[in-house]
Design a protein around this motif. Sequence first.
Motif, PDB file in Angstrom:
ATOM      1  N   ALA A 174      66.328 -30.760 -79.722  1.00  9.95           N
ATOM      2  CA  ALA A 174      65.734 -29.683 -78.865  1.00  9.95           C
ATOM      3  C   ALA A 174      64.761 -30.518 -77.965  1.00  9.95           C
ATOM      4  CB  ALA A 174      64.896 -28.744 -79.716  1.00  9.95           C
ATOM      5  N   CYS A 175      64.016 -31.373 -78.242  1.00 11.59           N
ATOM      6  CA  CYS A 175      63.033 -32.034 -77.459  1.00 11.59           C
ATOM      7  C   CYS A 175      64.034 -32.887 -76.358  1.00 11.59           C
ATOM      8  CB  CYS A 175      62.373 -33.127 -78.363  1.00 11.59           C
ATOM      9  SG  CYS A 175      61.286 -34.145 -77.391  1.00 11.59           S
ATOM     10  N   ILE A 176      64.989 -33.411 -76.741  1.00 10.54           N
ATOM     11  CA  ILE A 176      65.900 -34.040 -75.732  1.00 10.54           C
ATOM     12  C   ILE A 176      66.201 -33.271 -74.653  1.00 10.54           C
ATOM     13  CG2 ILE A 176      68.110 -35.422 -74.957  1.00 10.54           C
ATOM     14  CD1 ILE A 176      65.791 -37.114 -75.946  1.00 10.54           C
ATOM     15  N   SER A 177      66.793 -32.048 -74.849  1.00  5.90           N
ATOM     16  CA  SER A 177      67.432 -30.848 -73.992  1.00  5.90           C
ATOM     17  C   SER A 177      66.604 -29.991 -73.472  1.00  5.90           C
ATOM     18  CB  SER A 177      68.559 -30.153 -74.785  1.00  5.90           C
ATOM     19  OG  SER A 177      67.787 -29.303 -75.811  1.00  5.90           O
ATOM     20  N   SER A 178      65.061 -30.260 -73.926  1.00  9.88           N
ATOM     21  CA  SER A 178      63.861 -29.337 -72.989  1.00  9.88           C
ATOM     22  C   SER A 178      63.801 -29.925 -71.599  1.00  9.88           C
ATOM     23  CB  SER A 178      62.724 -29.479 -74.017  1.00  9.88           C
ATOM     24  OG  SER A 178      62.029 -30.919 -73.815  1.00  9.88           O
ATOM     25  N   ASP A 179      62.827 -29.153 -70.867  1.00 10.13           N
ATOM     26  CA  ASP A 179      62.720 -29.372 -69.460  1.00 10.13           C
ATOM     27  C   ASP A 179      61.344 -30.251 -69.433  1.00 10.13           C
ATOM     28  OD1 ASP A 179      61.208 -27.286 -70.268  1.00 10.13           O
ATOM     29  OD2 ASP A 179      61.833 -26.024 -68.326  1.00 10.13           O
TER      30      ASP A 179
END
Length: 138
Positions: free
Chosen positions: A65-70
Motif C-alpha cells: 500500500a505504501c509503494i502504490s500510494s501517491d
Amino acid sequence: MKNLLILGLALTLAGCGGYHKAKRDSGRSAPRSISGPIAITPSASTTVISAPASKPFANGPLQKACISSDRKARNSQLCGCIQAVANRTLNSSQQARAVGFYRDPHSAQEVRTSDRPGDERFWETYASYAETAKRTCS
C-alpha cells in the motif's frame, strides 16, 4: 546513543583482549595504545565511530500500500521498514485496517475521533505503531 556507547566499549574490550588482559596490564604506569576496530585514548573528548545500522525490511500489505500510494517520500526501503515494524506491532487484521488509511486518509481521522471502544483501542495501538515506525525508519 546509549547503545552506540555500549557497542563502542564492547568493541574496544574485544580489540584489546578483554577484561583479564586489561586487569593484568593495570599495573603499568604509561597508558597503552589500543589496537582494533575502535581506539579510545584518554582525553577530554572521546569520539566513537560506528557503522550505520541497517533498517529492517519486510514485504506485506502495508509495504504494498505504501509503494502504490501517491506520497512523495515513498521508496522501497522506507515502505519495507514500515511493514517490518507493523509485523512486530500489529496483528493481521490491524494491518488490513491500516492499509485502508493509504487509500482513504480521511478514514484515519474518523477512527481517531471515534468514541467507539473498538476504534479507541485500535487507534491507541496504531498510534504506538506509527511512532515506532517513525523512530525506526526515519
